[in-house]
Design an enzyme around this catalytic site. Structure first.
Site, short mmCIF file in Angstrom:
data_model
loop_
_atom_site.label_atom_id
_atom_site.label_comp_id
_atom_site.label_asym_id
_atom_site.label_seq_id
_atom_site.Cartn_x
_atom_site.Cartn_y
_atom_site.Cartn_z
N GLY A 10 -32.08 52.28 126.70
CA GLY A 10 -30.91 53.08 126.54
C GLY A 10 -30.29 52.98 125.13
O GLY A 10 -29.20 53.43 124.83
N SER A 11 -31.39 52.57 124.15
CA SER A 11 -30.73 52.59 122.76
C SER A 11 -30.32 53.90 122.05
O SER A 11 -29.51 53.89 121.51
CB SER A 11 -31.91 51.89 121.88
OG SER A 11 -33.01 52.26 121.58
N ASN A 12 -31.17 55.20 122.73
CA ASN A 12 -30.83 56.09 122.14
C ASN A 12 -29.42 56.78 122.85
O ASN A 12 -28.69 57.18 122.04
CB ASN A 12 -31.89 57.10 122.54
CG ASN A 12 -33.03 57.08 121.55
OD1 ASN A 12 -33.11 57.42 120.39
ND2 ASN A 12 -34.09 56.66 121.81
N LYS B 241 -44.26 61.18 138.58
CA LYS B 241 -43.34 62.20 138.67
C LYS B 241 -42.11 61.99 139.67
O LYS B 241 -42.08 60.77 140.14
CB LYS B 241 -44.01 63.51 139.46
CG LYS B 241 -45.21 63.91 138.59
CD LYS B 241 -45.94 64.96 139.12
CE LYS B 241 -46.86 65.58 138.10
NZ LYS B 241 -47.54 67.05 138.34
N ARG C 52 -40.66 59.92 133.25
CA ARG C 52 -41.29 60.56 134.37
C ARG C 52 -41.37 62.27 134.13
O ARG C 52 -40.45 62.61 133.23
CB ARG C 52 -40.34 60.73 135.59
CG ARG C 52 -40.44 59.38 136.48
CD ARG C 52 -40.12 59.30 137.54
NE ARG C 52 -39.73 57.95 138.03
CZ ARG C 52 -40.60 57.36 139.09
NH1 ARG C 52 -41.47 58.14 139.84
NH2 ARG C 52 -40.47 56.17 139.50
N ASN D 235 -36.18 66.53 124.62
CA ASN D 235 -36.71 65.35 124.64
C ASN D 235 -36.94 64.69 123.42
O ASN D 235 -37.31 65.50 122.47
CB ASN D 235 -38.19 65.53 125.62
CG ASN D 235 -38.81 64.39 125.79
OD1 ASN D 235 -38.40 63.56 126.13
ND2 ASN D 235 -39.88 64.16 125.33
N HIS E 259 -39.41 62.13 121.25
CA HIS E 259 -41.00 61.63 121.33
C HIS E 259 -41.21 61.10 120.21
O HIS E 259 -40.79 61.28 119.24
CB HIS E 259 -41.90 62.88 121.60
CG HIS E 259 -43.07 62.09 121.91
ND1 HIS E 259 -43.78 61.59 123.20
CD2 HIS E 259 -44.19 61.97 120.80
CE1 HIS E 259 -44.85 61.20 122.91
NE2 HIS E 259 -45.18 61.79 121.75
C1 GRF Z 1 -37.82 56.01 122.73
O1 GRF Z 1 -38.58 55.39 121.89
C2 GRF Z 1 -38.43 57.12 123.18
O2 GRF Z 1 -38.97 57.81 122.29
C3 GRF Z 1 -39.28 56.78 124.20
O3 GRF Z 1 -39.00 56.01 124.80
C4 GRF Z 1 -37.91 55.20 123.80
C5 GRF Z 1 -36.73 55.00 124.96
O4 GRF Z 1 -35.96 53.99 124.08
N1 GRF Z 1 -39.85 57.89 124.90
P1 GRF Z 1 -34.52 53.69 124.49
O5 GRF Z 1 -34.44 53.66 126.28
O6 GRF Z 1 -33.51 54.77 124.11
O7 GRF Z 1 -34.02 52.43 124.02
#
Ligand code: GRF
Length: 195
Positions: free
Chosen positions: A11-13, A65, A93, A109, A111
């Protein structure tokens, strides 16, 4: 703009998005709910610590999925939040065409590569093994083909001599944490158009 976030991991994003919101850097976006296919995942704890509604949604399948019956339930629950944008932030998923159609043109999304290079799982490792000198992250609209929807924004990172895979991972994640709140903000203000 009401936003729901889906994720499976740390969940860092999600944290970067919620920090941006607190710091008035999320434009007209309002995070209304955070959802995960992994019970007790970091992303749910992050949401909880910021006082954001958060729910585990049972995928009903150990595979990559979401089972179709469970996915119908996910769609119903998400619709209750009336999301104008759904952000897949480390959601591991594959969503079905009926999920994509239910929120048509409103799912993005993130990536961890410069698409179209290194689609799919372990993108950072793929780029590392290829010995690229530039990598980064991409935010794209979600379409039925994995990691192939229209690109919204990208942020590059350079690999320097002596960088390790861990260092590259850190650099890419730092780029993600900068880019994702920025894109959400720009979508909310109309600076970036919807599909
Ligand atoms: C991110 O690097 C994203 O690009 C990838 O999974 C990671 C998720 O990181 N698909 P977080 O859970 O947001 O820390």
């Amino acid at each position: 703009m009401k936003v729901c976030i889906l994720g499976s991991g740390r969940g860092s994003n999600c944290k970067a998005i919620l920090e941006a919101s607190i710091n008035q850097q999320l434009g007209l976006a309002n995070i209304v709910g955070v959802f995960s296919d992994v019970q007790g995942s970091g992303i749910l704890k992050v949401a909880e610590s910021y006082g954001i509604e958060n729910h585990f949604l049972d995928p009903g399948s150990p595979k990559a999925k979401v089972d179709s019956i469970n996915e119908d339930a996910w769609i119903k629950i998400l619709r209750c939040y009336k999301p104008e944008l759904i952000v897949l932030a480390g959601f591991m998923r594959i969503v079905s065409s009926s999920f994509i159609q239910a929120f048509d043109g409103r799912i993005i999304n993130i990536h961890p590569s410069i698409l179209p290079s290194f689609k799919g799982l372990h993108a950072i490792e793929q780029a590392w093994e290829y010995k690229v000198k530039i990598s980064g992250c991409t935010i794209h609209w979600v379409s039925e083909d994995i990691d192939s929807g229209k690109i919204i924004a990208q942020a590059p990172v350079r690999l320097m001599n002596g960088d390790t895979l861990e260092k590259l991972t850190q650099k890419i994640q730092a780029a993600e944490h900068m880019l994702l709140p920025w894109v959400i903000s720009d979508l909310s203000t109309g600076t970036i158009p919807f599909l």
